[in-house]
Scaffold this active site. Structure first.
Site, short mmCIF file in Angstrom:
data_model
loop_
_atom_site.label_atom_id
_atom_site.label_comp_id
_atom_site.label_asym_id
_atom_site.label_seq_id
_atom_site.Cartn_x
_atom_site.Cartn_y
_atom_site.Cartn_z
N LYS A 67 2.12 0.44 -1.84
CA LYS A 67 1.73 -0.89 -1.33
C LYS A 67 3.00 -1.71 -1.13
CE LYS A 67 -2.12 -3.22 -0.57
NZ LYS A 67 -3.47 -2.70 -0.26
N ASP A 122 -3.08 -5.45 5.22
CA ASP A 122 -3.81 -5.97 4.06
C ASP A 122 -3.90 -7.48 4.33
OD1 ASP A 122 -4.74 -4.99 1.19
OD2 ASP A 122 -3.78 -6.93 0.85
#
Ligand code: NDP
Ligand code: 2IT
Length: 450
Positions: free
Chosen positions: A132, A172
Site C-alpha cells: 500500500k 484508494d
C-alpha cells in the site's frame, strides 16, 4: 525484536513486540490485533505453523519507502508532501495494493492497510502479494493542473521501486482513474515502457472493464451470499452506505439493482437522508456531483429537498449498513445504535471501518458482520484480472469480468464459511483471517527464512 516462542505464543506477546517497535502506530497495532486474534488459536492447534520467525516476519514489512514529494501550486508556491510505499509481503506474488492521497495519511495508516491487504489478496486466490502507499497530500480544492503536477512528482520517486512483476499500485481514497492516468503517464515517460505497472487505468489504455465498479459490486455479491446463507435476501431491505466515492457509488448502484432501498450516503461533512430511497437517476446526480464537479453530498439534499445532517449516519434505523468511507468510522456507540435499531447485516466496503469494540457489539448481538478483507476484496481481485489481461495484451468483456468477480466473491464466502464455522453460525472474521493466513504462511515457509 525479541523472539516469540510459537508453542506458548499469546496475542499479548505479539502486540507487545509490535508496540515496542513502533509505539505510535496505533492503526497498525489495531490491524495486527484484529488478524492475530484469530490466527494465534489456529497456530496453537496446528503445529506445522509453529515455525520460528513466522509471526515476526508476518508483522514486519519487507520494505518501506518514504520520500519527499515537492510540487508547485497554481500560485507559484513550492509545496512539499510526504510519499510512502510499504511493500509488506511478496510470498504470493508482486506487491499489490492502492495509493491513498488524504491529509490523514501517515506510516501507521499505510502499514495497517498493507498488512490487511496481504491477507485480502490471499483470499482472492490470485497471485498477489500485499502492499500500500500514498501521501498526506490533500486533493480537496486542488486544480486539475495541481493534481497532475503532484502525481508526476510522486511518480518521479516511486518509479524506482515498482514494475509490473515487482509492485503494482492502484487507487484508494483520493486516487481514482484521473490520478492513475497521470501516474501511469509519468511512469511511461520515465521508463519508456508501456506495461501493466498500475491498475485501475482508463479503458482506452489497458484498464479492465468492471475495475471501476468492482469493489462496490463485489461487496454486494458478498452480502448476497451472506444473506442467502441465512435465509434472507437483499430485496426490499433498507440500506445505509457511508461515503459517496468510488466504493460507495457502485455499492449503491448494485444494492438498488438488487431491489434494496438506499436511504443514506455521506461524505466527511455529513450525511443525507432520503426516505424515498436513492434511485438510479438520483445516483447519477451523485456520480456527476462527486466525480466531475467534485462537489459535496449536501448539494443532494438541496436538489431533492431531503435532510442533511452533520456527523455519521449510524443512528438512523436500517437493515443493512455498508461502511464505505474510512477506518474507524463505526465505533462502539455507533454499533450499539445500529444493533438497537435492528440492523441484520454489516459488511465493510472500506478498510477497517469498524473498531474492535464495534465488532464485538455486532458479534454479541448476532448481527451478520463481514470484515473488509473478505467483503471488499472485489476491487483488488479485478485489479489482478487487469494484470492478467495486460500481460497477455488482451481485453475481456464486461460480462466475462463480472462473472469472474461473482465467482471470486462466492469463493471467498465459501472460504469464510469453511474456516469460520462455529456453533452459533459463521464467524466471518475468523474465517477470513485463517483462510487468508494459511496460504501466505504456506508460501512463506516453502520459500525459506527470507
Ligand atoms: P474515494 O476517495 O472515492 O471516496 C472516499 C469517500 O469517503 C468520500 O465520500 C470521502 O468524503 C469519504 N471519507 C474519506 N475519508 C473520510 C473521513 N476521514 N471521514 C468521513 N468520510 C471520509 O475512496 P474509495 O471509495 O476508493 O475508498 C473508500 C474506502 O474503501 C477506503 O477505506 C478504501 O481503503 C476502501 N477500499 C477501496 C477500494 C477501491 O478499489 N477503491 C478497494 C477496497 C477498499 P470526502 O469527499 O468528504 O473526503
Ligand atoms: O484496499 C484495496 O483493496 C484497494 N484499494 C484496491 C487495491 C488494488 O490494487 O486494486
Amino acid at each position: 525484536m525479541s523472539d516469540l516462542k510459537l508453542s506458548t505464543i499469546s496475542l499479548k506477546d505479539i502486540l507487545r513486540l509490535a508496540k515496542e517497535r513502533d509505539p505510535d502506530q496505533t492503526e497498525f497495532h489495531q490491524a495486527i490485533h484484529e488478524v492475530m486474534e484469530s490466527v494465534v488459536p489456529f497456530i496453537k492447534e496446528h503445529k506445522n505453523y509453529q515455525q520460528a520467525g513466522l509471526i515476526e516476519r508476518l508483522i514486519e514489512p519487507e520494505r518501506v519507502v518514504m520520500f519527499r514529494v515537492p510540487w508547485e501550486d497554481d500560485d507559484g508556491n513550492y509545496r512539499v508532501n510526504r510519499g510512502f510505499r510499504v511493500q509488506f509481503n511478496s510470498a504470493l506474488g508482486p506487491y499489490k495494493g492502492g495509493l491513498r492521497f488524504h491529509p490523514s495519511v501517515n506510516l501507521s495508516i499505510i502499514k495497517f492497510l498493507a498488512f490487511e491487504q496481504t491477507f485480502k489478496n490471499s483470499l482472492t486466490g490470485l497471485p498477489l502479494g500485499g502492499g500500500k502507499g500514498g501521501s498526506d497530500f490533500n486533493p480537496r480544492g486542488k486544480s486539475d493542473g495541481e493534481i497532475m503536477r503532484f502525481c508526476q512528482s510522486f511518480m518521479n520517486e516511486l518509479f524506482r521501486y515498482i514494475a509490473s512483476d515487482t509492485d503494482v499500485p492502484a487507487g484508494d481514497i483520493g486516487v481514482g482513474e484521473r490520478e492513475v492516468g497521470y501516474l501511469f503517464g509519468q511512469y511511461k515517460r520515465l521508463t519508456a515502457e508501456f506495461t501493466g505497472v498500475l491498475t485501475g487505468k482508463g479503458l482506452a489504455y489497458g484498464g479492465s472493464k468492471v475495475r471501476l465498479q468492482a469493489t462496490g459490486f463485489g461487496l454486494l455479491y458478498f452480502v448476497k451470499e451472506m444473506l442467502e446463507q441465512h435465509d434472507e435476501s437483499i430485496d426490499g431491505k433498507k440500506v445505509i452506505i457511508s461515503g459517496s466515492g468510488n466504493v460507495a457509488q457502485f455499492a449503491a448502484q448494485k444494492a438498488i439493482d438488487m431491489g434494496a432501498k438506499v436511504i443514506s450516503m455521506s461524505d466527511s461533512d455529513g450525511y443525507i437522508l432520503d426516505k424515498d430511497g436513492i434511485d438510479r437517476e438520483k445516483l447519477d446526480f451523485i456520480k456527476t456531483l462527486k466525480n466531475e464537479k467534485r462537489g459535496r453530498i449536501k448539494e443532494y439534499a438541496d436538489e431533492y429537498s431531503c435532510e442533511f445532517s452533520e456527523g455519521k449516519p449510524w443512528n438512523q434505523p436500517c437493515d443493512i449498513a455498508l461502511p464505505c468511507a474510512t477506518q474507524n468510522e463505526i465505533e462502539e456507540e455507533d454499533a450499539k445504535k445500529l444493533a438497537e435499531n435492528g440492523v441484520i447485516c454489516v459488511a465493510e466496503g472500506a478498510n477497517m471501518p469498524c473498531t474492535d469494540a464495534a465488532v464485538k457489539v455486532f458479534h454479541e448481538a448476532d448481527v451478520l458482520y463481514a470484515p473488509g478483507k473478505a467483503s471488499n476484496a472485489g476491487g483488488v481481485a479485478v485489479s489482478g484480472l487487469e494484470m492478467s489481461q495486460n500481460s497477455k495484451r488482451l481485453s475481456w468483456s464486461f460480462e466475462d469480468v463480472d462473472e469472474r468477480l461473482v465467482d471470486i466473491m462466492q469463493t471467498i464466502h465459501e472460504k469464510c464459511a469453511e474456516h469460520g464455522e462455529e456453533k452459533e453460525g459463521i464467524n466471518y472474521v475468523k474465517g477470513a483471517n485463517i483462510a487468508g493466513f494459511i496460504k501466505v504462511a504456506d508460501a512463506m515457509m516453502a520459500q525459506g527464512h527470507v
